[in-house]
Design a protein around this motif. Structure first.
Motif, PDB file in Angstrom:
ATOM      1  N   ILE A  25       0.842  -1.201   0.000  1.00 26.56           N
ATOM      2  CA  ILE A  25       0.000   0.000   0.000  1.00 26.56           C
ATOM      3  C   ILE A  25       0.877   1.251   0.000  1.00 26.56           C
ATOM      4  O   ILE A  25       0.595   2.233  -0.704  1.00 26.56           O
ATOM      5  N   GLY A  26       1.973   1.217   0.788  1.00 29.96           N
ATOM      6  CA  GLY A  26       2.888   2.357   0.814  1.00 29.96           C
ATOM      7  C   GLY A  26       3.462   2.654  -0.557  1.00 29.96           C
ATOM      8  O   GLY A  26       3.572   3.820  -0.965  1.00 29.96           O
ATOM      9  N   PHE A  27       3.828   1.599  -1.282  1.00 30.86           N
ATOM     10  CA  PHE A  27       4.344   1.800  -2.640  1.00 30.86           C
ATOM     11  C   PHE A  27       3.268   2.389  -3.548  1.00 30.86           C
ATOM     12  O   PHE A  27       3.530   3.312  -4.332  1.00 30.86           O
ATOM     13  N   ALA A  28       2.036   1.861  -3.460  1.00 29.82           N
ATOM     14  CA  ALA A  28       0.954   2.351  -4.322  1.00 29.82           C
ATOM     15  C   ALA A  28       0.612   3.809  -4.019  1.00 29.82           C
ATOM     16  O   ALA A  28       0.268   4.570  -4.932  1.00 29.82           O
ATOM     17  N   LEU A  29       0.707   4.204  -2.754  1.00 28.71           N
ATOM     18  CA  LEU A  29       0.330   5.566  -2.381  1.00 28.71           C
ATOM     19  C   LEU A  29       1.413   6.585  -2.723  1.00 28.71           C
ATOM     20  O   LEU A  29       1.113   7.758  -2.960  1.00 28.71           O
ATOM     21  N   THR A  30       2.671   6.166  -2.718  1.00 29.13           N
ATOM     22  CA  THR A  30       3.762   7.109  -2.984  1.00 29.13           C
ATOM     23  C   THR A  30       4.180   7.044  -4.451  1.00 29.13           C
ATOM     24  O   THR A  30       3.923   7.964  -5.223  1.00 29.13           O
ATOM     25  N   ASP A  31       4.796   5.932  -4.842  1.00 31.38           N
ATOM     26  CA  ASP A  31       5.218   5.836  -6.241  1.00 31.38           C
ATOM     27  C   ASP A  31       4.023   5.717  -7.173  1.00 31.38           C
ATOM     28  O   ASP A  31       4.143   5.933  -8.376  1.00 31.38           O
ATOM     29  N   GLY A  32       2.853   5.411  -6.620  1.00 25.77           N
ATOM     30  CA  GLY A  32       1.658   5.288  -7.456  1.00 25.77           C
ATOM     31  C   GLY A  32       1.283   6.579  -8.159  1.00 25.77           C
ATOM     32  O   GLY A  32       0.900   6.578  -9.330  1.00 25.77           O
ATOM     33  N   PHE A  33       1.393   7.727  -7.462  1.00 22.50           N
ATOM     34  CA  PHE A  33       1.046   8.978  -8.141  1.00 22.50           C
ATOM     35  C   PHE A  33       2.105   9.359  -9.166  1.00 22.50           C
ATOM     36  O   PHE A  33       1.811  10.042 -10.146  1.00 22.50           O
ATOM     37  N   ASP A  34       3.368   8.902  -8.948  1.00 23.23           N
ATOM     38  CA  ASP A  34       4.387   9.100  -9.980  1.00 23.23           C
ATOM     39  C   ASP A  34       4.017   8.342 -11.256  1.00 23.23           C
ATOM     40  O   ASP A  34       4.111   8.874 -12.370  1.00 23.23           O
ATOM     41  N   LEU A  35       3.626   7.064 -11.085  1.00 26.71           N
ATOM     42  CA  LEU A  35       3.243   6.251 -12.240  1.00 26.71           C
ATOM     43  C   LEU A  35       2.017   6.837 -12.922  1.00 26.71           C
ATOM     44  O   LEU A  35       1.927   6.886 -14.152  1.00 26.71           O
ATOM     45  N   GLY A  36       1.055   7.293 -12.124  1.00 25.02           N
ATOM     46  CA  GLY A  36      -0.156   7.883 -12.698  1.00 25.02           C
ATOM     47  C   GLY A  36       0.133   9.169 -13.443  1.00 25.02           C
ATOM     48  O   GLY A  36      -0.397   9.401 -14.540  1.00 25.02           O
ATOM     49  N   ALA A  37       0.996  10.022 -12.877  1.00 24.44           N
ATOM     50  CA  ALA A  37       1.348  11.279 -13.548  1.00 24.44           C
ATOM     51  C   ALA A  37       2.116  11.009 -14.830  1.00 24.44           C
ATOM     52  O   ALA A  37       1.902  11.685 -15.851  1.00 24.44           O
ATOM     53  N   GLY A  38       3.015  10.011 -14.814  1.00 22.63           N
ATOM     54  CA  GLY A  38       3.737   9.656 -16.030  1.00 22.63           C
ATOM     55  C   GLY A  38       2.814   9.145 -17.114  1.00 22.63           C
ATOM     56  O   GLY A  38       2.979   9.462 -18.305  1.00 22.63           O
ATOM     57  N   VAL A  61      10.899  13.606  -6.427  1.00 21.69           N
ATOM     58  CA  VAL A  61      10.429  12.681  -5.388  1.00 21.69           C
ATOM     59  C   VAL A  61      10.366  11.224  -5.829  1.00 21.69           C
ATOM     60  O   VAL A  61      10.202  10.341  -4.981  1.00 21.69           O
ATOM     61  N   TRP A  62      10.478  10.942  -7.123  1.00 22.90           N
ATOM     62  CA  TRP A  62      10.209   9.576  -7.571  1.00 22.90           C
ATOM     63  C   TRP A  62      11.203   8.571  -6.993  1.00 22.90           C
ATOM     64  O   TRP A  62      10.819   7.431  -6.673  1.00 22.90           O
ATOM     65  N   GLU A  63      12.477   8.966  -6.839  1.00 25.10           N
ATOM     66  CA  GLU A  63      13.471   8.023  -6.323  1.00 25.10           C
ATOM     67  C   GLU A  63      13.168   7.632  -4.884  1.00 25.10           C
ATOM     68  O   GLU A  63      13.247   6.455  -4.513  1.00 25.10           O
ATOM     69  N   GLY A  64      12.819   8.606  -4.069  1.00 23.68           N
ATOM     70  CA  GLY A  64      12.464   8.299  -2.685  1.00 23.68           C
ATOM     71  C   GLY A  64      11.219   7.443  -2.595  1.00 23.68           C
ATOM     72  O   GLY A  64      11.131   6.531  -1.767  1.00 23.68           O
ATOM     73  N   ASN A  65      10.241   7.721  -3.455  1.00 26.47           N
ATOM     74  CA  ASN A  65       9.007   6.938  -3.439  1.00 26.47           C
ATOM     75  C   ASN A  65       9.258   5.486  -3.816  1.00 26.47           C
ATOM     76  O   ASN A  65       8.590   4.573  -3.326  1.00 26.47           O
ATOM     77  N   GLN A  66      10.218   5.267  -4.696  1.00 23.66           N
ATOM     78  CA  GLN A  66      10.483   3.906  -5.170  1.00 23.66           C
ATOM     79  C   GLN A  66      11.166   3.048  -4.103  1.00 23.66           C
ATOM     80  O   GLN A  66      11.264   1.832  -4.262  1.00 23.66           O
ATOM     81  N   VAL A  67      11.607   3.676  -3.016  1.00 22.58           N
ATOM     82  CA  VAL A  67      12.172   2.914  -1.901  1.00 22.58           C
ATOM     83  C   VAL A  67      11.160   1.891  -1.384  1.00 22.58           C
ATOM     84  O   VAL A  67      11.530   0.799  -0.945  1.00 22.58           O
ATOM     85  N   TRP A  68       9.868   2.238  -1.445  1.00 22.21           N
ATOM     86  CA  TRP A  68       8.844   1.317  -0.951  1.00 22.21           C
ATOM     87  C   TRP A  68       8.824   0.026  -1.757  1.00 22.21           C
ATOM     88  O   TRP A  68       8.542  -1.050  -1.220  1.00 22.21           O
ATOM     89  N   LEU A  69       9.114   0.101  -3.051  1.00 24.96           N
ATOM     90  CA  LEU A  69       9.182  -1.101  -3.874  1.00 24.96           C
ATOM     91  C   LEU A  69      10.371  -1.966  -3.450  1.00 24.96           C
ATOM     92  O   LEU A  69      10.260  -3.202  -3.356  1.00 24.96           O
TER      93      LEU A  69
END
Length: 384
Positions: A25-38, A61-69
């Motif tokens: 869920i953490g990955f979807a909530l953080t890196d998820g908006f990066d993927l959606g914006a892309g 922010v995308w690199e930090g968000n990808q830490v969840w993955l």
């Protein structure tokens, strides 16, 4: 008493099952908006200035968000080694496609500005689309296949064999789940863009986000109906030993129609989980419509959390069922690492997770506010 025995083995297994869900869920909530914006980039931005604005909302922010993955992959490897072995080998080509798309994203960030040629920049913008759309789709497709059961078997010497193919993963129900994943992340990305941009970009993102949120509600509901009526679940038919050694071969299990809804039938309170998925997504559509992007980001996040958590609640205690031999399916109680390993990991998580959350909160606090499109056009400061 040995320190790790302060928490029983069965409780530790349950904690790490829940933590795995938290990481997803953490990955979807953080890196998820990066993927959606892309994914939205080529559609919400019509000229170079607008596209640079969109890129600069996610670039820092995308690199930090990808830490969840990375945390999720590490947790699977350490806490659920058999799950890691089956999923990362059986889904090898799918994982490769995800990694290729995720690697393409930072390359697009860096190479886009190397030349001012519009065709050159357009190609890298479409690379951003691929870097957002492909992982979003495949993550959902993978989840759809997990719900149906994965074609693997475990022999008596504990060797694991995967009998499926890459194209076998692309079945109708899995593709439906993939579409749910895409629409919910596009919804999340649209809310982020409306929050971080202004003018035409924000307005286009709002319109796309409303459509994506409504599609999320419809497709998630349809997936639930299909799951209840056309997809067989799995049920354990032998005695469940919650604190025994990790050996998936000592139980018996069967495929059973409607089994994925048995937990909801036994505990009616669990219906709140999928209800949050529907209500959160619908609330996000409403918030986007009335131009409340912060509320849309929050309620959309609740919807995403509900959708992902509903899969775990439906499948519990299964974490990876086998469609070849249901009795060797991996469950919370028979496929984890040792008692001591789970305890050490939990202590590490208690220490480092608050630090990660504090650092992430600080980064977003520093980067709060809208992206200044005028500053980007004027070349003031660093910008993608």
């Amino acid at each position: 008493m040995i320190l790790h025995e302060l928490i029983s083995y069965d409780v530790l297994r349950l904690i790490w099952w829940a933590l795995l869900g938290v990481l997803l869920i953490g990955f979807a909530l953080t890196d998820g908006f990066d993927l959606g914006a892309g994914t939205l980039l080529p559609f919400v931005a019509r000229n170079d200035s607008e596209r640079r604005t969109v890129i600069n909302t996610i670039g820092p922010v995308w690199e930090g968000n990808q830490v969840w993955l990375i945390l999720g992959g590490g947790a699977i490897f350490a806490a659920w080694p058999q799950l890691y072995a089956v999923s990362f080998s059986g889904f090898y080509l799918a994982m490769f496609a995800i990694l290729f798309a995720l690697i393409l994203r930072p390359v697009a960030f860096k190479f886009r500005s190397k030349r001012e040629d519009p065709a050159w920049r357009s190609r890298w913008d479409w690379a951003q689309f691929v870097g957002g759309f492909v992982p979003a789709l495949i993550f959902g497709v993978a989840m759809g296949n997990v719900l149906q059961g994965v074609p693997f078997r475990i022999e008596h010497d504990m060797q694991i064999f995967y009998d499926g193919t890459f194209f076998g993963l692309l079945n109708p129900f899995a593709l439906l789940c993939g579409l749910v994943s895409v629409t919910m992340l596009v919804m999340h990305g649209a809310a982020w863009l409306q929050l971080k941009t202004e003018g035409h970009v924000a307005e286009r993102a709002r319109r796309f986000g409303i459509v994506a949120a409504l599609l999320t509600v419809v497709l998630y509901a349809v997936a639930g109906v299909v799951l209840a009526n056309f997809v067989s679940g799995y049920a354990i038919t032998s005695e469940i030993v919650r604190g025994g050694a990790s050996n998936p071969l000592v139980k018996t299990a069967v495929m059973q129609s409607g089994a994925w809804f048995a937990n909801y039938a036994s505990e009616n309170a669990l219906w709140v989980v999928p209800a949050l998925g529907l209500a959160g997504s619908m609330a996000a559509a409403i918030c986007l419509a009335v131009r409340r992007p912060a509320a849309a980001l929050l309620t959309g996040g609740v919807g995403i959390a509900g959708i992902i958590a509903s899969v775990g609640v439906s499948m519990f205690p299964f974490i990876l069922p086998s469609s070849v031999n249901p009795s060797v399916s991996l469950t919370v109680w028979d496929s984890s690492s040792s008692h001591l390993t789970l305890f050490i990991m939990l202590v590490s998580t208690v220490i480092f997770m608050p630090l990660i959350l504090a650092y992430t909160s600080w980064v977003f606090s520093v980067l709060r506010g809208k992206v200044d499109s005028e500053a980007i056009r004027d070349g003031k400061g660093h910008a993608y």
